[in-house]
Design a protein around this motif. Sequence first.
Motif, PDB file in Angstrom:
ATOM      1  N   TRP A   1     -92.235  15.168 -34.483  1.00 52.26           N
ATOM      2  CA  TRP A   1     -93.102  14.387 -35.348  1.00 52.26           C
ATOM      3  C   TRP A   1     -92.475  14.164 -36.719  1.00 52.26           C
ATOM      4  N   ARG A   2     -91.729  15.138 -37.185  1.00 53.72           N
ATOM      5  CA  ARG A   2     -91.021  14.935 -38.451  1.00 53.72           C
ATOM      6  C   ARG A   2     -89.918  13.888 -38.283  1.00 53.72           C
ATOM      7  N   LEU A   3     -89.221  13.949 -37.163  1.00 51.19           N
ATOM      8  CA  LEU A   3     -88.191  12.941 -36.895  1.00 51.19           C
ATOM      9  C   LEU A   3     -88.800  11.554 -36.783  1.00 51.19           C
ATOM     10  N   LEU A   4     -89.966  11.488 -36.156  1.00 52.12           N
ATOM     11  CA  LEU A   4     -90.581  10.194 -35.891  1.00 52.12           C
ATOM     12  C   LEU A   4     -90.857   9.429 -37.180  1.00 52.12           C
ATOM     13  N   VAL A   5     -91.241  10.119 -38.231  1.00 52.20           N
ATOM     14  CA  VAL A   5     -91.497   9.445 -39.507  1.00 52.20           C
ATOM     15  C   VAL A   5     -90.236   8.730 -39.983  1.00 52.20           C
ATOM     16  N   GLY A   6     -89.115   9.443 -39.992  1.00 56.04           N
ATOM     17  CA  GLY A   6     -87.855   8.824 -40.400  1.00 56.04           C
ATOM     18  C   GLY A   6     -87.439   7.691 -39.479  1.00 56.04           C
ATOM     19  N   LEU A   7     -87.633   7.862 -38.177  1.00 58.49           N
ATOM     20  CA  LEU A   7     -87.262   6.825 -37.217  1.00 58.49           C
ATOM     21  C   LEU A   7     -88.082   5.559 -37.433  1.00 58.49           C
ATOM     22  N   LEU A   8     -89.374   5.704 -37.700  1.00 55.28           N
ATOM     23  CA  LEU A   8     -90.222   4.537 -37.900  1.00 55.28           C
ATOM     24  C   LEU A   8     -89.869   3.810 -39.195  1.00 55.28           C
ATOM     25  N   VAL A   9     -89.568   4.569 -40.250  1.00 53.97           N
ATOM     26  CA  VAL A   9     -89.140   3.936 -41.506  1.00 53.97           C
ATOM     27  C   VAL A   9     -87.845   3.157 -41.285  1.00 53.97           C
ATOM     28  N   LEU A  10     -86.906   3.753 -40.561  1.00 58.51           N
ATOM     29  CA  LEU A  10     -85.652   3.078 -40.244  1.00 58.51           C
ATOM     30  C   LEU A  10     -85.916   1.792 -39.461  1.00 58.51           C
ATOM     31  N   ALA A  11     -86.797   1.858 -38.466  1.00 55.53           N
ATOM     32  CA  ALA A  11     -87.082   0.687 -37.636  1.00 55.53           C
ATOM     33  C   ALA A  11     -87.719  -0.431 -38.443  1.00 55.53           C
ATOM     34  N   ILE A  12     -88.629  -0.093 -39.345  1.00 49.88           N
ATOM     35  CA  ILE A  12     -89.267  -1.108 -40.187  1.00 49.88           C
ATOM     36  C   ILE A  12     -88.219  -1.788 -41.074  1.00 49.88           C
ATOM     37  N   GLY A  13     -87.337  -1.000 -41.661  1.00 53.26           N
ATOM     38  CA  GLY A  13     -86.292  -1.569 -42.502  1.00 53.26           C
ATOM     39  C   GLY A  13     -85.367  -2.487 -41.728  1.00 53.26           C
ATOM     40  N   MET A  14     -84.998  -2.083 -40.517  1.00 52.90           N
ATOM     41  CA  MET A  14     -84.109  -2.913 -39.698  1.00 52.90           C
ATOM     42  C   MET A  14     -84.771  -4.245 -39.355  1.00 52.90           C
ATOM     43  N   ALA A  15     -86.037  -4.212 -38.998  1.00 54.41           N
ATOM     44  CA  ALA A  15     -86.751  -5.455 -38.685  1.00 54.41           C
ATOM     45  C   ALA A  15     -86.803  -6.380 -39.897  1.00 54.41           C
ATOM     46  N   LEU A  16     -87.052  -5.813 -41.083  1.00 56.49           N
ATOM     47  CA  LEU A  16     -87.128  -6.621 -42.298  1.00 56.49           C
ATOM     48  C   LEU A  16     -85.782  -7.234 -42.654  1.00 56.49           C
ATOM     49  N   ALA A  17     -84.695  -6.519 -42.393  1.00 57.04           N
ATOM     50  CA  ALA A  17     -83.378  -6.969 -42.838  1.00 57.04           C
ATOM     51  C   ALA A  17     -82.734  -7.970 -41.890  1.00 57.04           C
ATOM     52  N   THR A  18     -82.927  -7.802 -40.588  1.00 54.62           N
ATOM     53  CA  THR A  18     -82.139  -8.562 -39.619  1.00 54.62           C
ATOM     54  C   THR A  18     -82.518 -10.030 -39.582  1.00 54.62           C
ATOM     55  N   THR A  19     -83.800 -10.342 -39.529  1.00 52.40           N
ATOM     56  CA  THR A  19     -84.215 -11.733 -39.357  1.00 52.40           C
ATOM     57  C   THR A  19     -83.760 -12.640 -40.496  1.00 52.40           C
ATOM     58  N   PRO A  20     -83.986 -12.314 -41.775  1.00 54.13           N
ATOM     59  CA  PRO A  20     -83.519 -13.228 -42.832  1.00 54.13           C
ATOM     60  C   PRO A  20     -82.002 -13.343 -42.896  1.00 54.13           C
ATOM     61  N   ALA A  21     -81.294 -12.274 -42.527  1.00 51.72           N
ATOM     62  CA  ALA A  21     -79.833 -12.347 -42.546  1.00 51.72           C
ATOM     63  C   ALA A  21     -79.325 -13.297 -41.471  1.00 51.72           C
ATOM     64  N   THR A  22     -79.847 -13.161 -40.254  1.00 53.80           N
ATOM     65  CA  THR A  22     -79.426 -14.049 -39.168  1.00 53.80           C
ATOM     66  C   THR A  22     -79.798 -15.495 -39.475  1.00 53.80           C
ATOM     67  N   SER A  23     -81.005 -15.707 -39.987  1.00 52.82           N
ATOM     68  CA  SER A  23     -81.437 -17.064 -40.330  1.00 52.82           C
ATOM     69  C   SER A  23     -80.536 -17.678 -41.395  1.00 52.82           C
ATOM     70  N   ALA A  24     -80.131 -16.897 -42.375  1.00 52.42           N
ATOM     71  CA  ALA A  24     -79.272 -17.417 -43.443  1.00 52.42           C
ATOM     72  C   ALA A  24     -77.940 -17.904 -42.899  1.00 52.42           C
ATOM     73  N   ILE A  25     -77.399 -17.197 -41.919  1.00 47.00           N
ATOM     74  CA  ILE A  25     -76.109 -17.583 -41.341  1.00 47.00           C
ATOM     75  C   ILE A  25     -76.243 -18.864 -40.536  1.00 47.00           C
ATOM     76  N   VAL A  26     -77.189 -18.917 -39.610  1.00 49.99           N
ATOM     77  CA  VAL A  26     -77.272 -20.086 -38.730  1.00 49.99           C
ATOM     78  C   VAL A  26     -77.812 -21.309 -39.459  1.00 49.99           C
ATOM     79  N   ASP A  27     -78.622 -21.106 -40.496  1.00 48.66           N
ATOM     80  CA  ASP A  27     -79.156 -22.244 -41.232  1.00 48.66           C
ATOM     81  C   ASP A  27     -78.103 -22.922 -42.115  1.00 48.66           C
TER      82      ASP A  27
END
Length: 473
Positions: A352-378
């Motif tokens: 459960w302690r690990l899960l908190v860090g894993l979820l924070v990491l996952a949220i950050g990855m989701a926030l970062a990936t989409t605008p970066a990919t869009s910026a390249i292809v656009d």
Amino acid sequence: MPAHRRRILISMCLALATVVSAVASLNVALPDLARATGATPTQLQWIVDGYALVFAGLLLPAGALGDRLGRRRVLLAGLAVFGGAALVAIFVTDPGQLIAARVAMGLGAALIMPTTLSIITSVFPTDERERAVAAWAGVAGGSGLLGLLVSGVLLEWFDWSSVFATNVVLAVLAATATLINVRDAETHERPALDPVGAALSALGLSALVWGVIEGPQRGWTDGLVLGGFAGGALLLSAFVSWELRREQPMLDPRLFALRGFAAGSLSIFVQFFALFGFMFVVMQYLQFVLGYTPLEAGFALAPVAVVMIGLSQRVPALVHRFGARAVAPTGLATMAAGFALLATAGAEASYWRLLVGLLVLAIGMALATTPATSAIVDALPAEKQGVASAVNDASREVGGALGIAVLGSVLTEGATRADGVTAALLTGAGVLLLGAVAVALRAPSAQRRGAYASRSGSGRSSPTGAQPSGPGA
């Protein structure tokens, strides 16, 4: 989103997952594979890394090939090569033959990955494209982790060859879905091939990735490793010089003067430096420090993939409200926070302690990936979407290879494995924070699609309002 475009999106995400899951899924099977084939540690390394080396090295030429010959055609060819090589790997037991099969799979993967994104960006109209790219980005980040889980499940009942059997099944399903759902017609002008640029980029990236892969094993000051870096730098410098002189370059280096294109490429590089390095480090932490089985470790990481894929669909709305310049750096900083939380877990952490860090990491990855990919292809017009997608993918693969090498080296230098994990994760957090600052400084406030076009006959660059080419791929 109309049903026919939804089917195209699902088909492309399936093809993407086929490729991405194969990057890391075999790692779980390496102990069984070594016992069955008698492979040496060096051979095991190249059974894994042969795929990554060819994959990364051929992405740019493969993307350009899709733009020239037709993306649907190149995608189907890639799936045939990938699936055929995986089928061969099921029945061979010689390590050298397995290395050759994985190299062939890497060739197929290079043909597949950039075409999946370029088909999406060419098919979807402006009002739907961001959500489609977001779905692609979520699968690109999450399917590697899901691949580890699937491999762990398979190895509970079957031997190592079942991992390759899964590759075959996924390739057949993706090819069938592509044949049914993706049309062959294309309306945009197809750019000329650039064999010299293709060769220079492929050899240069391959030499660079080879040096990154071999650095931890041979030592970063080893003559061959330094030679690989030097050769890669010379070849890529020659590639830049060649492309600057061409009237119709495969990849014009001036693109990196565009703030969105440069910031997006940097962000993807940093994200996957962290994510691939994290996967390498955390699998050892879960199994060797906390005592998880491979299957338990796969289930432990599954929430990261689920959150990344699910949340990615919500990110375009955040970008519209707050702007990519705010969302993308926030995502990198949130990933860094997840790394820092995981670094404090220690040798006796509860899940459960690990899960908190894993979820924070996952949220950050989701926030970062989409605008970066869009910026390249656009940044590129419709006829160059294969190359734009390949730049996105090459940034990912080179960053990932370097992340495994660097964080893996930090891991091995720890006094204990737990200390090494802590140091590696803190190193990853530091790189992410630096990346967040750099992306915030470099990202534009706005960038319209097709912001750059290849040089015209006058030798100058010009903006373009290029729109998608319609339903063809």
